[in-house]
Design a protein around this motif. Structure first.
Motif, PDB file in Angstrom:
ATOM      1  N   GLU A 116       0.892  -1.117  -0.095  1.00  0.00           N
ATOM      2  CA  GLU A 116      -0.067   0.005  -0.092  1.00  0.00           C
ATOM      3  C   GLU A 116       0.903   1.359  -0.050  1.00  0.00           C
ATOM      4  N   SER A 117       1.795   1.141   0.437  1.00  0.00           N
ATOM      5  CA  SER A 117       2.890   2.507   0.583  1.00  0.00           C
ATOM      6  C   SER A 117       4.336   2.149   0.776  1.00  0.00           C
ATOM      7  N   LEU A 161      -0.726   0.462  -4.106  1.00  0.00           N
ATOM      8  CA  LEU A 161       0.625   1.486  -3.996  1.00  0.00           C
ATOM      9  C   LEU A 161       0.369   2.768  -4.824  1.00  0.00           C
ATOM     10  N   LYS A 218      -1.911   5.561  -3.893  1.00  0.00           N
ATOM     11  CA  LYS A 218      -1.224   6.478  -2.885  1.00  0.00           C
ATOM     12  C   LYS A 218      -0.066   7.422  -3.648  1.00  0.00           C
ATOM     13  N   GLU A 243       1.610  10.501  -2.502  1.00  0.00           N
ATOM     14  CA  GLU A 243       2.315  10.460  -1.205  1.00  0.00           C
ATOM     15  C   GLU A 243       3.892   9.749  -1.377  1.00  0.00           C
ATOM     16  N   TRP A 244       4.310   9.581  -2.777  1.00  0.00           N
ATOM     17  CA  TRP A 244       5.531   9.085  -3.019  1.00  0.00           C
ATOM     18  C   TRP A 244       6.800  10.186  -2.726  1.00  0.00           C
TER      19      TRP A 244
END
Length: 106
Positions: free
Chosen positions: A20-21, A42, A45, A48-49
């Motif tokens: 997910e992240s 992934l 989101k 948010e990378w």
């Protein structure tokens, strides 16, 4: 990931639907290449990378992501020289964002 893999320069994540992240501390600052393929949670989101914080990132590839938008140009590092996007919508966006960049075709 900074402490766990301090010498990591290339990261390929493929067919990991449960990821997910990235780690909260972010990706290593010396990362030169990042490839994300078929990782729907992934890529959901992706805002948010924090790719802008990767001063060594040169190659970035994203494949088969179910998305129409990617972060604005200001969120990508200026060191990026070889973006590769396997989505026509995203490829058009990259072309507008990076003049004269050669993009690979799917």
């Amino acid at each position: 990931m900074h402490n766990l893999l301090p010498r990591l320069e290339h990261l390929w994540i493929s067919e990991c639907p449960k990821v997910e992240s990235f780690p909260k501390r972010g990706l290593p600052s010396n990362l030169k290449g990042l490839s994300v393929d078929k990782c729907s949670k992934l890529t959901a989101k992706r805002m948010e990378w924090n790719l802008k914080t990767l001063p060594a990132l040169e190659c970035f590839e994203i494949k088969y992501a179910n998305m129409e938008l990617f972060p604005d140009k200001g969120l990508l590092p200026s060191t990026l020289t070889c973006p590769s996007v396997h989505s026509q919508i995203l490829r058009d966006w990259i072309r507008r964002s990076f003049n004269n960049s050669a993009l690979s075709n799917p």
